[in-house]
Motif scaffolding. Structure first.
Motif, PDB file in Angstrom:
ATOM      1  N   PRO A   3       0.812  -1.226   0.000  1.00  0.00           N
ATOM      2  CA  PRO A   3       0.000   0.000   0.000  1.00  0.00           C
ATOM      3  C   PRO A   3       0.845   1.275   0.000  1.00  0.00           C
ATOM      4  O   PRO A   3       0.442   2.289  -0.548  1.00  0.00           O
ATOM      5  N   VAL A   4       2.025   1.224   0.603  1.00  0.00           N
ATOM      6  CA  VAL A   4       2.866   2.405   0.716  1.00  0.00           C
ATOM      7  C   VAL A   4       3.771   2.563  -0.504  1.00  0.00           C
ATOM      8  O   VAL A   4       3.877   3.643  -1.077  1.00  0.00           O
ATOM      9  N   MET A   5       4.438   1.479  -0.888  1.00  0.00           N
ATOM     10  CA  MET A   5       5.393   1.516  -2.013  1.00  0.00           C
ATOM     11  C   MET A   5       5.282   0.222  -2.811  1.00  0.00           C
ATOM     12  O   MET A   5       6.074  -0.705  -2.606  1.00  0.00           O
ATOM     13  N   PRO A   6       4.330   0.133  -3.722  1.00  0.00           N
ATOM     14  CA  PRO A   6       4.066  -1.141  -4.392  1.00  0.00           C
ATOM     15  C   PRO A   6       5.211  -1.640  -5.274  1.00  0.00           C
ATOM     16  O   PRO A   6       5.540  -2.819  -5.239  1.00  0.00           O
ATOM     17  N   LYS A   7       5.821  -0.761  -6.045  1.00  0.00           N
ATOM     18  CA  LYS A   7       6.881  -1.206  -6.952  1.00  0.00           C
ATOM     19  C   LYS A   7       8.126  -1.622  -6.186  1.00  0.00           C
ATOM     20  O   LYS A   7       8.763  -2.618  -6.509  1.00  0.00           O
ATOM     21  N   THR A   8       8.470  -0.863  -5.155  1.00  0.00           N
ATOM     22  CA  THR A   8       9.643  -1.202  -4.348  1.00  0.00           C
ATOM     23  C   THR A   8       9.419  -2.500  -3.589  1.00  0.00           C
ATOM     24  O   THR A   8      10.327  -3.326  -3.482  1.00  0.00           O
ATOM     25  N   ALA A   9       8.215  -2.692  -3.058  1.00  0.00           N
ATOM     26  CA  ALA A   9       7.912  -3.924  -2.333  1.00  0.00           C
ATOM     27  C   ALA A   9       8.016  -5.133  -3.248  1.00  0.00           C
ATOM     28  O   ALA A   9       8.569  -6.168  -2.866  1.00  0.00           O
ATOM     29  N   LEU A  10       7.511  -5.003  -4.467  1.00  0.00           N
ATOM     30  CA  LEU A  10       7.611  -6.109  -5.412  1.00  0.00           C
ATOM     31  C   LEU A  10       9.066  -6.381  -5.778  1.00  0.00           C
ATOM     32  O   LEU A  10       9.492  -7.533  -5.843  1.00  0.00           O
ATOM     33  N   LEU A  11       9.836  -5.325  -5.989  1.00  0.00           N
ATOM     34  CA  LEU A  11      11.247  -5.495  -6.347  1.00  0.00           C
ATOM     35  C   LEU A  11      12.034  -6.174  -5.234  1.00  0.00           C
ATOM     36  O   LEU A  11      12.806  -7.108  -5.477  1.00  0.00           O
ATOM     37  N   ILE A  12      11.820  -5.746  -3.990  1.00  0.00           N
ATOM     38  CA  ILE A  12      12.516  -6.364  -2.855  1.00  0.00           C
ATOM     39  C   ILE A  12      12.083  -7.811  -2.686  1.00  0.00           C
ATOM     40  O   ILE A  12      12.899  -8.701  -2.441  1.00  0.00           O
ATOM     41  N   SER A  13      10.794  -8.054  -2.824  1.00  0.00           N
ATOM     42  CA  SER A  13      10.272  -9.413  -2.695  1.00  0.00           C
ATOM     43  C   SER A  13      10.871 -10.341  -3.752  1.00  0.00           C
ATOM     44  O   SER A  13      11.274 -11.471  -3.455  1.00  0.00           O
ATOM     45  N   MET A  14      10.947  -9.859  -4.969  1.00  0.00           N
ATOM     46  CA  MET A  14      11.519 -10.674  -6.044  1.00  0.00           C
ATOM     47  C   MET A  14      13.016 -10.880  -5.839  1.00  0.00           C
ATOM     48  O   MET A  14      13.532 -11.975  -6.070  1.00  0.00           O
ATOM     49  N   ALA A  15      13.711  -9.837  -5.401  1.00  0.00           N
ATOM     50  CA  ALA A  15      15.161  -9.952  -5.203  1.00  0.00           C
ATOM     51  C   ALA A  15      15.501 -10.955  -4.109  1.00  0.00           C
ATOM     52  O   ALA A  15      16.410 -11.775  -4.260  1.00  0.00           O
ATOM     53  N   THR A  16      14.769 -10.916  -2.998  1.00  0.00           N
ATOM     54  CA  THR A  16      15.051 -11.869  -1.933  1.00  0.00           C
ATOM     55  C   THR A  16      14.680 -13.290  -2.331  1.00  0.00           C
ATOM     56  O   THR A  16      15.304 -14.238  -1.885  1.00  0.00           O
ATOM     57  N   GLY A  17      13.671 -13.430  -3.165  1.00  0.00           N
ATOM     58  CA  GLY A  17      13.312 -14.760  -3.648  1.00  0.00           C
ATOM     59  C   GLY A  17      14.328 -15.320  -4.615  1.00  0.00           C
ATOM     60  O   GLY A  17      14.523 -16.536  -4.709  1.00  0.00           O
ATOM     61  N   PHE A  18      15.004 -14.424  -5.344  1.00  0.00           N
ATOM     62  CA  PHE A  18      15.970 -14.882  -6.329  1.00  0.00           C
ATOM     63  C   PHE A  18      17.289 -15.337  -5.724  1.00  0.00           C
ATOM     64  O   PHE A  18      18.042 -16.068  -6.362  1.00  0.00           O
ATOM     65  N   VAL A  19      17.600 -14.924  -4.512  1.00  0.00           N
ATOM     66  CA  VAL A  19      18.878 -15.307  -3.909  1.00  0.00           C
ATOM     67  C   VAL A  19      18.971 -16.818  -3.765  1.00  0.00           C
ATOM     68  O   VAL A  19      19.935 -17.434  -4.216  1.00  0.00           O
ATOM     69  N   ARG A  20      17.964 -17.420  -3.173  1.00  0.00           N
ATOM     70  CA  ARG A  20      17.976 -18.873  -2.999  1.00  0.00           C
ATOM     71  C   ARG A  20      17.910 -19.577  -4.351  1.00  0.00           C
ATOM     72  O   ARG A  20      18.571 -20.584  -4.583  1.00  0.00           O
ATOM     73  N   LEU A  21      17.110 -19.031  -5.256  1.00  0.00           N
ATOM     74  CA  LEU A  21      17.001 -19.613  -6.593  1.00  0.00           C
ATOM     75  C   LEU A  21      18.348 -19.583  -7.315  1.00  0.00           C
ATOM     76  O   LEU A  21      18.757 -20.574  -7.931  1.00  0.00           O
ATOM     77  N   LEU A  22      19.059 -18.458  -7.206  1.00  0.00           N
ATOM     78  CA  LEU A  22      20.357 -18.347  -7.874  1.00  0.00           C
ATOM     79  C   LEU A  22      21.383 -19.299  -7.261  1.00  0.00           C
ATOM     80  O   LEU A  22      22.196 -19.884  -7.977  1.00  0.00           O
ATOM     81  N   LEU A  23      21.357 -19.457  -5.954  1.00  0.00           N
ATOM     82  CA  LEU A  23      22.301 -20.381  -5.314  1.00  0.00           C
ATOM     83  C   LEU A  23      22.029 -21.821  -5.741  1.00  0.00           C
ATOM     84  O   LEU A  23      22.970 -22.571  -6.040  1.00  0.00           O
ATOM     85  N   ASP A  24      20.758 -22.208  -5.772  1.00  0.00           N
ATOM     86  CA  ASP A  24      20.414 -23.561  -6.227  1.00  0.00           C
ATOM     87  C   ASP A  24      20.797 -23.768  -7.683  1.00  0.00           C
ATOM     88  O   ASP A  24      21.354 -24.796  -8.059  1.00  0.00           O
ATOM     89  N   ARG A  25      20.490 -22.773  -8.504  1.00  0.00           N
ATOM     90  CA  ARG A  25      20.793 -22.880  -9.930  1.00  0.00           C
ATOM     91  C   ARG A  25      22.308 -22.920 -10.169  1.00  0.00           C
ATOM     92  O   ARG A  25      22.783 -23.641 -11.042  1.00  0.00           O
ATOM     93  N   ALA A  26      23.077 -22.150  -9.393  1.00  0.00           N
ATOM     94  CA  ALA A  26      24.535 -22.175  -9.535  1.00  0.00           C
ATOM     95  C   ALA A  26      25.094 -23.550  -9.186  1.00  0.00           C
ATOM     96  O   ALA A  26      26.028 -24.034  -9.829  1.00  0.00           O
ATOM     97  N   GLY A  27      24.523 -24.196  -8.168  1.00  0.00           N
ATOM     98  CA  GLY A  27      24.946 -25.554  -7.824  1.00  0.00           C
ATOM     99  C   GLY A  27      24.660 -26.535  -8.932  1.00  0.00           C
ATOM    100  O   GLY A  27      25.503 -27.389  -9.266  1.00  0.00           O
TER     101      GLY A  27
END
Length: 188
Positions: free
Chosen positions: A87-111
């Motif tokens: 409600p306060v910052m929709p685009k930033t919230a989505l960007l942060i949410s996606m970025a934190t979700g990608f960390v684990r995905l990138l580590l798994d994919r790198a393995g």
């Protein structure tokens, strides 16, 4: 908090925080010699009570912030994070949410990428420094290429679904129960 209330309590989870705490305190004692109350001399530099107190305070603050974020990452799901901040910052919230979700995905994919490339003779964990660096660059190059391709697909999908056209609505119903109010009052 992480050791006592996690599903699998373990001391191994708190050891990095203890190591970071000690490193911050030791670094502050070695490089900060301001203060009146000299405790002792180390390498001809005074170690003061004020630098010890400042190091302890700084180390506690840094470790507390890191533990809060670690506990939040355990307890908050992506939809909870979006519900709180969109409600306060929709685009930033989505960007942060996606970025934190990608960390684990990138580590798994790198393995997985390194496992596949290891069968082709590209192994970043063995050999000389030059070979390891070049093999790690190949793994990183492949990882970035795959991630960018997936990011383009995600962006196209979001555009097709009309993200950002109208105000976002939450699909999860959240109610405030009396026990929640009691907990909030107890914490304040």
């Amino acid at each position: 908090y992480l050791c006592m209330f996690s599903k699998r309590p373990r001391l191994k989870g708190i050891l990095p925080y203890i190591a970071l705490f000690l490193i911050i305190v030791a670094t502050n004692l070695l490089f900060n010699s301001r203060g009146r109350h000299v405790l002792f001399y180390l390498f001809d530099r005074p170690v003061t009570a004020e630098s010890l107190a400042w190091g302890l305070t700084t180390a506690l603050s840094v470790c507390a912030v890191l533990m809060i974020f670690a506990a939040a990452s355990i307890n908050l799901t992506t939809s909870d994070f979006l519900y709180i901040f969109s409600p306060v910052m929709p685009k930033t919230a989505l960007l942060i949410s996606m970025a934190t979700g990608f960390v684990r995905l990138l580590l798994d994919r790198a393995g997985k990428i390194s496992t596949v490339l290891r069968s082709k003779g590209v192994d970043a964990s063995s050999g000389g420094v030059k070979k390891r660096c070049s093999d790690a660059a190949v793994v990183l190059n492949t990882l970035v290429a795959l991630s960018l391709e997936e990011a383009l697909t995600t962006a196209d999908s979001m555009k097709a679904k009309g993200y950002g056209v109208c105000k976002r609505k939450s699909y999860r119903y959240r109610a405030l129960y009396p026990k929640d109010i009691v907990y909030i009052i107890a914490e304040a």
